[in-house]
Design an enzyme around this catalytic site. Structure first.
Site, PDB file in Angstrom:
ATOM      1  N   HIS A  91       0.848  -1.188   0.000  1.00  0.00           N
ATOM      2  CA  HIS A  91       0.000   0.000   0.000  1.00  0.00           C
ATOM      3  C   HIS A  91       0.883   1.237   0.000  1.00  0.00           C
ATOM      4  CE1 HIS A  91      -3.256  -2.736   1.819  1.00  0.00           C
ATOM      5  NE2 HIS A  91      -3.490  -2.563   0.533  1.00  0.00           N
ATOM      6  N   GLU A 120       2.387   3.370   2.982  1.00  0.00           N
ATOM      7  CA  GLU A 120       3.036   2.645   4.075  1.00  0.00           C
ATOM      8  C   GLU A 120       4.548   2.593   3.852  1.00  0.00           C
ATOM      9  OE1 GLU A 120       0.761  -1.001   4.423  1.00  0.00           O
ATOM     10  OE2 GLU A 120      -1.115   0.127   4.507  1.00  0.00           O
ATOM     11  N   HIS A 147       3.240  -4.336   6.440  1.00  0.00           N
ATOM     12  CA  HIS A 147       2.293  -3.241   6.287  1.00  0.00           C
ATOM     13  C   HIS A 147       2.407  -2.305   7.486  1.00  0.00           C
ATOM     14  CE1 HIS A 147      -0.345  -4.845   2.967  1.00  0.00           C
ATOM     15  NE2 HIS A 147       0.324  -5.948   3.299  1.00  0.00           N
ATOM     16  N   GLU A 184       1.664  -5.919  10.578  1.00  0.00           N
ATOM     17  CA  GLU A 184       1.268  -4.522  10.637  1.00  0.00           C
ATOM     18  C   GLU A 184       2.219  -3.842  11.615  1.00  0.00           C
ATOM     19  OE1 GLU A 184      -0.925  -2.894   8.938  1.00  0.00           O
ATOM     20  OE2 GLU A 184      -2.309  -4.377   8.097  1.00  0.00           O
TER      21      GLU A 184
END
Length: 424
Positions: free
Chosen positions: A180, A183, A314, A387
């Site tokens: 993404h 990020e 991420h 994450e």
């Protein structure tokens, strides 16, 4: 070291006081108009089903922590969430927050990160860093490409192994980053892995053992078009998707909803092109996805997949997640109890090393067409989603100051080592 000289500049945080000064908006000020795109804290979505219902309204989910969700929503989407019985608190005007953080409407040619964040690597600097690592360590590195983006940028991959020029019969591990666009900390994570396993070779026993016994592949940016757009003109755009045009005139497919395994199966992605989790018109319609899938497919040698372990990095929420995302079931088609138990055991061990929270991906909410489900469902690769830092933070969660790069990338050294040890 794969770093660049930092130019001192403005701080990265955006406080409520600054927001008031810049925009005139105040939390709780009823007389202020509701923004077209508001940053909301959503309370009451305490189950995966409830969180999945939130995602299906089309909001942009920024992060999830302890049941609370940070989302960007239109007034209609916010009303729909309240109709579901959820409690929303408005934290700010998303566009105003971007403006205050250095964002703007005009998107000129890519330049650099906003003042104070120049420690992050642009696309050209990322490519140069990989080439520098290969030049400094030619015996253990080889730089190639997994393919091209929609706008024609190369998607480089670096191989690190004691005999990098030879395809040895050794377990392989893949690290991928920057799926993404916004990020950017994840690109730094992959570059840190490259730096650690090249500069530490021969002096660090753990690094040397891993390089001698494994073939390590690193893709620092799977979405360079989107990443460059996100910082174009030295401003942040808050951009998530790739830059591929859609039939309705909008731009972008969510790459991490476009992978072929269970694509669009389970209402875990959007069919609306303007949505942040738009799955694309068909499976692997995004050239970036086709490139990554083709690369992983190419590692099937003699009918056996050589890649045994994978982490896709991420931001943000500080989580370690494992398949499946398309179903709440732990034992299901493509996943035995023994296989799930292994995912859980390794995931919890990695989370214990970095302080993240471990969970099955669908424990947050249902997704389909993501890379981790595809890696396992198609190739039986032990595949995780990390994450990264921070645990929350709205717009600043995507743009932590560059002072955070070193502590937040080294924070995952132990987890990377654990995956390497379990990749066999």
């Amino acid at each position: 070291m794969l770093t660049k000289r930092r130019v001192l500049g403005a701080g990265a945080g955006v406080t409520a006081a600054v927001l008031v000064l810049v925009t005139g908006w105040q939390a709780g000020a009823a007389e202020e108009p509701v923004p077209d795109q508001g940053l909301y804290q959503v309370q009451g979505a305490d189950t995966a089903d409830a969180r999945t219902d939130v995602t299906r309204t089309g909001v942009d989910v920024l992060g999830v922590r302890d049941g609370a969700m940070e989302v960007v929503a239109s007034p209609a989407q916010a009303a729909a969430l309240r109709d579901q019985g959820l409690t929303l608190s408005l934290d700010g005007d998303w566009d105003a927050l971007l403006d205050a953080r250095g964002g703007g409407v005009s998107r000129a040619a890519a330049a650099d990160f906003p003042a104070g964040d120049e420690g992050y690597h642009t696309y050209d600097e990322m490519v140069a860093a990989l080439q520098a690592a290969a030049s400094a360590h030619p015996d253990i590195t080889a730089v190639s490409s997994v393919g091209s983006t929609y706008e024609g940028r190369d998607i480089p991959v670096i191989k690190i192994s004691d005999n990098a020029a030879t395809d040895e019969d050794e377990p392989e591990v893949l690290f991928t980053c920057n799926m993404h666009a916004r990020e950017h900390l994840t690109t730094e994570m992959c570059l840190h892995i490259v730096d650690r396993f090249t500069s530490g070779y021969g002096s660090d026993a753990g690094v040397t053992g891993a390089v001698d016994s494994k073939e390590i592949w690193v893709v620092p940016s799977q979405n360079p078009d989107g990443a460059e757009f996100d910082i174009a003109g030295g401003e942040y755009a808050g951009w998530r998707k790739n830059r591929q045009p859609n039939s309705d005139g909008t731009v972008g497919t969510d790459i991490n909803r476009n992978f072929s395994y269970k694509w669009g199966c389970c209402d875990g992605s959007s069919t609306t092109p303007s949505a942040e989790d738009y799955r694309g018109p068909s499976a692997a319609s995004a050239p970036e996805v086709r490139a990554v899938q083709a690369f992983v497919d190419s590692r099937v040698v003699g009918g056996v997949q050589q890649i045994k372990g994978h982490i896709d990095f991420h931001t943000f929420s500080e989580l370690v997640l494992w398949p499946f995302g398309h179903t709440y079931d732990t034992v299901t088609e493509g996943m035995t109890q023994e296989e799930y138990d292994r995912f859980k055991s390794v995931g919890e061990e990695m989370a214990a090393s970095n302080g993240y929270t471990p969970d099955q991906s669908s424990g947050l909410y249902i997704t389909d067409g993501d890379i981790n489900d595809w890696m396992w469902g198609q190739h039986k690769v032990l595949s995780y989603c990390f994450e990264m830092y921070p645990s929350g933070g709205g717009i600043d969660g995507f743009y932590p100051p560059d002072e955070d790069i070193a502590p937040q990338t080294t924070r995952n050294d132990g987890a990377v080592d654990i995956l390497l040890a379990n990749a066999s």
